[in-house]
Design an enzyme around this catalytic site. Structure first.
Site, PDB file in Angstrom:
ATOM      1  N   ASP A  17       0.821  -0.973  -0.032  1.00 38.07           N
ATOM      2  CA  ASP A  17      -0.109   0.039  -0.047  1.00 38.07           C
ATOM      3  C   ASP A  17       0.791   1.166   0.024  1.00 38.07           C
ATOM      4  OD1 ASP A  17      -2.481  -1.421   0.298  1.00 38.07           O
ATOM      5  OD2 ASP A  17      -2.729  -1.137   2.278  1.00 38.07           O
TER       6      ASP A  17
ATOM      7  N   ARG B 182      -1.033  -0.827  -8.514  1.00 41.16           N
ATOM      8  CA  ARG B 182      -2.264  -0.392  -8.340  1.00 41.16           C
ATOM      9  C   ARG B 182      -2.417   1.249  -8.142  1.00 41.16           C
ATOM     10  NH1 ARG B 182      -3.357  -0.999  -2.300  1.00 41.16           N
ATOM     11  NH2 ARG B 182      -3.923  -3.041  -2.695  1.00 41.16           N
TER      12      ARG B 182
HETATM   13  C1  LIG Z   1      -8.662  -1.040  -3.806  1.00 43.86           C
HETATM   14  C2  LIG Z   1      -8.191   0.374  -3.294  1.00 43.86           C
HETATM   15  C3  LIG Z   1      -7.070   0.319  -2.823  1.00 43.86           C
HETATM   16  C4  LIG Z   1      -6.597   1.745  -2.173  1.00 43.86           C
HETATM   17  N1  LIG Z   1      -5.019   1.621  -1.818  1.00 43.86           N
HETATM   18  C5  LIG Z   1      -4.877   2.988  -1.529  1.00 43.86           C
HETATM   19  C6  LIG Z   1      -3.141   2.844  -1.196  1.00 43.86           C
HETATM   20  O1  LIG Z   1      -2.655   2.124  -1.274  1.00 43.86           O
HETATM   21  N2  LIG Z   1      -2.867   4.322  -0.724  1.00 43.86           N
HETATM   22  C7  LIG Z   1      -4.011   5.310  -0.729  1.00 43.86           C
HETATM   23  O2  LIG Z   1      -3.482   6.406  -0.472  1.00 43.86           O
HETATM   24  N3  LIG Z   1      -5.110   5.194  -1.071  1.00 43.86           N
HETATM   25  C8  LIG Z   1      -5.752   4.182  -1.196  1.00 43.86           C
HETATM   26  N4  LIG Z   1      -6.987   3.858  -1.869  1.00 43.86           N
HETATM   27  C9  LIG Z   1      -7.877   4.926  -1.592  1.00 43.86           C
HETATM   28  C10 LIG Z   1      -8.015   5.835  -2.706  1.00 43.86           C
HETATM   29  O3  LIG Z   1      -6.771   6.605  -2.650  1.00 43.86           O
HETATM   30  C11 LIG Z   1      -9.130   7.016  -2.607  1.00 43.86           C
HETATM   31  O4  LIG Z   1      -8.917   7.804  -1.337  1.00 43.86           O
HETATM   32  C12 LIG Z   1     -10.547   6.253  -2.646  1.00 43.86           C
HETATM   33  O5  LIG Z   1     -10.518   5.247  -3.376  1.00 43.86           O
HETATM   34  C13 LIG Z   1     -11.775   7.458  -3.145  1.00 43.86           C
HETATM   35  O6  LIG Z   1     -11.319   7.822  -4.219  1.00 43.86           O
HETATM   36  P1  LIG Z   1     -12.224   7.372  -5.609  1.00 43.86           P
HETATM   37  O7  LIG Z   1     -11.199   6.841  -6.915  1.00 43.86           O
HETATM   38  O8  LIG Z   1     -13.060   5.937  -5.216  1.00 43.86           O
HETATM   39  O9  LIG Z   1     -13.056   8.630  -6.072  1.00 43.86           O
HETATM   40  P2  LIG Z   1     -14.094   9.519  -5.373  1.00 43.86           P
HETATM   41  O10 LIG Z   1     -14.207  10.520  -6.271  1.00 43.86           O
HETATM   42  O11 LIG Z   1     -13.585   9.614  -3.829  1.00 43.86           O
HETATM   43  O12 LIG Z   1     -15.129   8.521  -5.165  1.00 43.86           O
HETATM   44  C14 LIG Z   1     -16.091   8.172  -6.340  1.00 43.86           C
HETATM   45  C15 LIG Z   1     -17.470   7.822  -5.809  1.00 43.86           C
HETATM   46  O13 LIG Z   1     -17.122   6.682  -5.030  1.00 43.86           O
HETATM   47  C16 LIG Z   1     -18.000   6.591  -3.575  1.00 43.86           C
HETATM   48  N5  LIG Z   1     -17.227   6.457  -2.505  1.00 43.86           N
HETATM   49  C17 LIG Z   1     -15.772   6.813  -2.757  1.00 43.86           C
HETATM   50  N6  LIG Z   1     -15.301   6.412  -1.315  1.00 43.86           N
HETATM   51  C18 LIG Z   1     -16.320   6.212  -0.577  1.00 43.86           C
HETATM   52  C19 LIG Z   1     -16.314   5.802   0.958  1.00 43.86           C
HETATM   53  N7  LIG Z   1     -15.211   5.736   1.586  1.00 43.86           N
HETATM   54  N8  LIG Z   1     -17.496   5.648   1.465  1.00 43.86           N
HETATM   55  C20 LIG Z   1     -18.694   5.545   0.709  1.00 43.86           C
HETATM   56  N9  LIG Z   1     -18.463   6.152  -0.707  1.00 43.86           N
HETATM   57  C21 LIG Z   1     -17.545   6.427  -1.314  1.00 43.86           C
HETATM   58  C22 LIG Z   1     -18.954   7.838  -3.637  1.00 43.86           C
HETATM   59  O14 LIG Z   1     -20.140   7.689  -4.262  1.00 43.86           O
HETATM   60  C23 LIG Z   1     -17.920   8.876  -4.586  1.00 43.86           C
HETATM   61  O15 LIG Z   1     -18.707   9.886  -5.182  1.00 43.86           O
HETATM   62  C24 LIG Z   1      -7.545   2.621  -2.565  1.00 43.86           C
HETATM   63  C25 LIG Z   1      -8.594   2.374  -2.998  1.00 43.86           C
HETATM   64  C26 LIG Z   1      -9.029   1.411  -3.577  1.00 43.86           C
HETATM   65  C27 LIG Z   1     -10.399   1.368  -4.118  1.00 43.86           C
END
Ligand SMILES: Cc1cc2nc3c(=O)[nH]c(=O)nc-3n(C[C@H](O)[C@H](O)[C@H](O)COP(=O)(O)OP(=O)(O)OC[C@H]3O[C@@H](n4cnc5c(N)ncnc54)[C@H](O)[C@@H]3O)c2cc1C
Length: 322
Positions: free
Chosen positions: A130, A181
């Site tokens: 991560d 990722r």
């Molecule tokens: C498999 C995976 C691994 C990840 N690993 C890391 C990592 O190693 N390091 C790191 O910094 N970040 C990590 N993240 C988190 C990532 O960086 C984002 O903070 C997170 O995924 C929200 O961004 P988004 O791309 O989903 O877009 P967003 O624009 O934030 O979300 C799009 C839509 O998804 C829904 N949504 C998003 N998050 C949530 C939530 N928590 N609860 C409810 N609804 C939600 C909402 O409807 C939102 O409008 C990971 C995410 C995923 C999916």
């Protein structure tokens, strides 16, 4: 502003104590965390696998304060790797370097990661590092380079599109054949290091994704952003990239209907599945990602006055209440 405050609260021991004592928070946690023990995590993993999803399992924890705690965390991962292999689960594992002591003993942490990488390679289980906040970005990328150089072929790395340095890191690791990722990034980072506006982050994400679709080894697109997902599908179709050679990743409990729809449409989907007792920082970042969650979270931490805040309806894993 509220989001930044909450992200800072992710590192507060006092807030963690309050959250752990709140029954309301405890019930909401169940939406994002598969349970406290390895067996809890494996049971949920088995159920999701039966629905056609792959997994990457995370034993929640970060920023350990002693070498002993780092060793204990590594032990859990050793058992997890063995259990995943024994059950033939379609699952990898995700590890945070600061959970293995990166902040307190760099060499010791590197040894633990090398050991886990060797075991993962022998077990045929993918291991992803991560990506945490910017203070460990360069070190984490170097750790991946180190274990790859030592022969651990199935170790991947998360990179965050919000960081200005990421296009370079994407190319640096792609040259080594590392499976990346790609995520937007979950920490509060300053403007000189990271894009601040969501539209800029999304644009940067798409640029990185386009590069990975053309040049990347098994790219893993970690996002719940339906516009980005649609753009990636379109781009892949235009350049003729086979669906079997890349995957989408989503977090356990977030947009479950979209998760099922992707699988039904024949796309590869991997669920990031956290379990464990140290869920507070992970959970707080999830809350910060969704503005609608913020007020509810802060109110549930406030002392009760005249009414039972814990009487809010409990969400369930299969039918989230937000
Ligand atoms: C498999 C995976 C691994 C990840 N690993 C890391 C990592 O190693 N390091 C790191 O910094 N970040 C990590 N993240 C988190 C990532 O960086 C984002 O903070 C997170 O995924 C929200 O961004 P988004 O791309 O989903 O877009 P967003 O624009 O934030 O979300 C799009 C839509 O998804 C829904 N949504 C998003 N998050 C949530 C939530 N928590 N609860 C409810 N609804 C939600 C909402 O409807 C939102 O409008 C990971 C995410 C995923 C999916």
């Amino acid at each position: 502003m509220l989001r930044w405050t909450l992200l800072r609260a992710a590192n507060s021991d006092r807030m963690a104590g309050l959250a752990r004592d709140s029954a309301t928070v405890g019930r909401v946690v169940a939406r994002y965390i598969a349970g406290e023990t390895i067996d809890d995590g494996l049971a949920v993993a088995t159920a999701l696998a039966a629905e056609g999803m792959d997994l990457t399992i995370d034993h929640v924890g970060e920023l350990v304060d002693s070498v002993e705690h780092a060793e204990l965390a590594a032990d859990v991962y050793r058992r997890l790797l063995a259990d995943v292999q024994a059950r033939s689960l379609p699952a990898g594992v995700s590890v945070k370097p600061t959970q293995l002591g990166l902040h307190i003993d760099h060499e010791g942490c590197a040894r633990l990661i090398e050991d886990l990488a060797e075991r993962a390679t022998a077990a045929g289980v993918h291991l992803t590092l991560d990506m945490e906040d910017h203070t460990v970005t360069e070190t984490t990328v170097r750790l991946v380079e180190q274990v790859r150089a030592a022969g651990a072929a199935n170790v991947g790395c998360a990179l965050q599109s919000y960081l200005h340095r990421t296009p370079e890191d994407v190319r640096r690791l792609t040259r080594l054949g590392v499976s990346i990722r790609l995520c937007k990034g979950a920490y509060a980072e300053p403007a000189h290091l990271a894009h601040q506006r969501p539209v800029e982050v999304a644009r940067a994400y798409l640029d990185d994704a386009r590069y990975l679709l053309r040049e990347g080894t098994e790219p893993r697109f970690a996002t719940h952003d339906h516009r980005l997902i649609a753009a990636i599908k379109r781009e892949a179709a235009v350049i003729g990239r086979d669906r079997g050679t890349y995957e989408f990743q989503m977090l356990y409990g977030v947009r479950p209907q979209m998760q099922r729809a992707l699988v039904a449409d024949g796309y590869r989907l991997r669920i990031y599945l956290p379990f464990g007792t140290q869920w507070y920082p992970y959970f707080t970042r999830r809350i910060a990602e969704r503005p609608a969650n913020l007020l509810f979270f802060l109110r549930s931490l406030a002392p009760r006055r005249g009414r039972d805040r814990d009487a809010l309806p409990a969400p369930t894993a299969s039918k989230p209440s937000w």
